[in-house]
Structures are given as C-alpha cells and as structure tokens.
Motif scaffolding. Structure first.
Motif, PDB file in Angstrom:
ATOM      1  N   GLU A 254       0.826  -1.201   0.000  1.00 55.99           N
ATOM      2  CA  GLU A 254       0.000   0.000   0.000  1.00 55.99           C
ATOM      3  C   GLU A 254       0.864   1.256   0.000  1.00 55.99           C
ATOM      4  O   GLU A 254       1.740   1.405   0.850  1.00 55.99           O
ATOM      5  N   LEU A 255       0.577   2.121  -0.972  1.00 54.40           N
ATOM      6  CA  LEU A 255       1.349   3.351  -1.114  1.00 54.40           C
ATOM      7  C   LEU A 255       0.378   4.525  -1.122  1.00 54.40           C
ATOM      8  O   LEU A 255      -0.436   4.661  -2.031  1.00 54.40           O
ATOM      9  N   VAL A 256       0.445   5.347  -0.078  1.00 56.77           N
ATOM     10  CA  VAL A 256      -0.480   6.472   0.051  1.00 56.77           C
ATOM     11  C   VAL A 256       0.317   7.772  -0.002  1.00 56.77           C
ATOM     12  O   VAL A 256       1.131   8.055   0.882  1.00 56.77           O
ATOM     13  N   LEU A 257       0.084   8.539  -1.071  1.00 56.11           N
ATOM     14  CA  LEU A 257       0.839   9.783  -1.292  1.00 56.11           C
ATOM     15  C   LEU A 257      -0.129  10.949  -1.470  1.00 56.11           C
ATOM     16  O   LEU A 257       0.176  11.956  -2.097  1.00 56.11           O
ATOM     17  N   ARG A 258      -1.304  10.811  -0.921  1.00 56.18           N
ATOM     18  CA  ARG A 258      -2.380  11.813  -1.028  1.00 56.18           C
ATOM     19  C   ARG A 258      -1.947  13.187  -0.574  1.00 56.18           C
ATOM     20  O   ARG A 258      -1.194  13.306   0.383  1.00 56.18           O
ATOM     21  N   ASP A 259      -2.469  14.214  -1.231  1.00 57.85           N
ATOM     22  CA  ASP A 259      -2.305  15.583  -0.767  1.00 57.85           C
ATOM     23  C   ASP A 259      -0.831  15.988  -0.647  1.00 57.85           C
ATOM     24  O   ASP A 259      -0.310  16.237   0.448  1.00 57.85           O
ATOM     25  N   ASN A 260      -0.173  16.001  -1.802  1.00 56.74           N
ATOM     26  CA  ASN A 260       1.209  16.470  -1.906  1.00 56.74           C
ATOM     27  C   ASN A 260       1.324  17.345  -3.153  1.00 56.74           C
ATOM     28  O   ASN A 260       0.305  17.908  -3.577  1.00 56.74           O
ATOM     29  N   ARG A 261       2.533  17.449  -3.738  1.00 55.63           N
ATOM     30  CA  ARG A 261       2.713  18.291  -4.934  1.00 55.63           C
ATOM     31  C   ARG A 261       3.392  17.502  -6.039  1.00 55.63           C
ATOM     32  O   ARG A 261       4.225  18.043  -6.772  1.00 55.63           O
ATOM     33  N   ILE A 262       3.073  16.222  -6.109  1.00 57.96           N
ATOM     34  CA  ILE A 262       3.783  15.314  -7.018  1.00 57.96           C
ATOM     35  C   ILE A 262       3.388  15.563  -8.478  1.00 57.96           C
ATOM     36  O   ILE A 262       2.201  15.611  -8.805  1.00 57.96           O
ATOM     37  N   ARG A 263       4.410  15.722  -9.329  1.00 56.53           N
ATOM     38  CA  ARG A 263       4.171  15.927 -10.768  1.00 56.53           C
ATOM     39  C   ARG A 263       4.473  14.692 -11.587  1.00 56.53           C
ATOM     40  O   ARG A 263       4.053  14.567 -12.725  1.00 56.53           O
ATOM     41  N   GLN A 264       5.260  13.790 -11.006  1.00 58.98           N
ATOM     42  CA  GLN A 264       5.711  12.620 -11.766  1.00 58.98           C
ATOM     43  C   GLN A 264       5.716  11.397 -10.853  1.00 58.98           C
ATOM     44  O   GLN A 264       6.356  11.425  -9.797  1.00 58.98           O
ATOM     45  N   LEU A 265       5.023  10.350 -11.261  1.00 55.99           N
ATOM     46  CA  LEU A 265       5.021   9.114 -10.466  1.00 55.99           C
ATOM     47  C   LEU A 265       6.335   8.358 -10.673  1.00 55.99           C
ATOM     48  O   LEU A 265       6.812   8.266 -11.796  1.00 55.99           O
TER      49      LEU A 265
END
Ligand SMILES: *[C@@H]1O[C@H](CO)[C@@H](O)[C@H](O)[C@H]1NC(C)=O
Length: 209
Positions: free
Chosen positions: A82-93
């Motif tokens: 499980e990978l939770v990266l909600r609510d950030n500023r990510i532009r590239q996975l």
C-alpha cells in the motif's frame, strides 16, 4: 540525529511519525512493516530513503509537501502493498513495485506526462487505484485485470475509447472485478461511448448527458 523511535512512536514493527514537523524521511528500523508520516513537511523522497526495508508493507505520506520522488525510491521494496501519497505536490510518479494492491495519489499535480506509459500494466495485484483531484487528461492504460476500484474524479479527462475497459473485438470478454469507476468532475460525456461499458458489472459514475 535523534533516533527514530524517540522522535516517532514505534509499536511493534509499526512506526508512527505523524505530525512531528519532520522535513525528511527518518532512518527506519530494518524490520519496519508499516510507516506513517502524515501531516509533516517532507519535500523530497530520495533514492535511499527506503533502502533495505524488506518487510515494509505500507507507506503513508499523506499531507506533506512532496514534489520530487526519485524514480527508484520504491522499486526495491519486495513486500510493499500500500502506497499512500495523497495531498502532496507530485508531478511525476516513480516506478511502482508489482506487489502493490493499493495506490492513492489523489490531490497532487499529475498532468499529461505525470504517469509514464503502461505504468500500471504489470501491477497484477493492484485492486484500488485512486488518482482524484489531479490534472490528468487521459485514463492510464492498460489497467490490470485485478483492478476493483478506479477513482479519477476531478481531473481533465475529455475522452475515452470503446476499448478503454473492454475489448471491442471480443464481446464475450468480461471484466468482472472492476465495479467501481468514478469519472465525475471531468469534462467527458460518457454517452458518446455506449459500448465502452459492456464488459463491466456496473456503469461508471460520471456525466451521462
Ligand atoms: C453527449 O453525447 C450524446 C451522444 O452522442 C449526445 O446526444 C449529447 O448531446 C451529448 N451531450 C452534450 C452535452 O454534448
């Protein structure tokens, strides 16, 4: 630096670092299985932040300021589910390990080039994929057969093809698992592709106008 289990709370093999004002991933005990670091100020995930964590199953970095993730940062985690990266500023996975069952990258800045081609193709255990509130202009394809829920609401998706979910050359094909598709909040008219949902157990939620 301060040892991680003094700065954070370690309970068994779970490390809780929520709301500690940290600005980088702290060095984690080798046997960590679950890592929570929500509501912090992490800006960047480096190549070796999660190195040698062979038991790590869940990473939750909700609500940080992450804008940069090294492409191999999660790649060598043999048990990550499980990978939770909600609510950030990510532009590239980054590259994603094929053991993942749950991915949440909602509320980020993923646009046209934010997800590389066929990024989810080999994730054959993936069940939940949440990419709401980004700036995607297409549905990422192909989707693994294991997928049960695909949430893409509030993006900029304008069209889909008749074989986005189904197979136009094989009317006997059924995609049984995928019963929860959300496309509301996109400038797409689902009525334009009436055959696109034939293999699905349920219609997607979205504009049927
Ligand atoms: C949506 O598509 C249907 C079928 O092509 C069409 O009849 C309808 O007018 C479209 N609605 C809008 C708002 O464009």
């Amino acid at each position: 630096g301060l040892p991680t289990c003094l700065l954070c709370t370690c309970l068994g093999t779970t490390v809780y670092c929520d709301d500690r004002e940290i600005d980088a991933v702290p060095p984690l005990p080798r046997k960590t299985t679950y890592f929570y670091s929500r509501y912090n100020r992490i800006r960047k995930i480096s190549r070796n932040d999660f190195v040698n964590l062979k038991n790590l199953k869940r990473i939750d970095l909700t609500a940080n300021f992450i804008s940069e993730i090294h492409k191999d940062a999660f790649r060598r985690l043999p048990q990550l589910q499980e990978l939770v990266l909600r609510d950030n500023r990510i532009r590239q996975l980054p590259e994603l390990p094929s053991t993942l069952t749950f991915i949440d990258v909602s509320k980020n800045r993923l646009g046209h080039k934010g997800i590389r081609k066929e990024a989810f193709k080999d994730l054959n255990k993936l069940q939940h994929l949440y990419i709401t509130d980004n700036n995607l202009d297409h549905i990422p394809l192909p989707l693994p057969e294991s997928l049960q829920a695909l949430h893409l609401q509030n993006n900029n998706i304008q069209e889909m093809h008749e074989d986005t979910f189904c197979k136009m050359r094989d009317f006997t094909y059924v995609r049984r698992a995928l019963e929860d598709i959300r496309l509301d909040g996109n400038p797409i008219n689902l009525s334009k592709t009436p055959y696109a949902y034939m293999c699905l157990p349920r219609l997607p939620v979205g504009n049927l106008i």
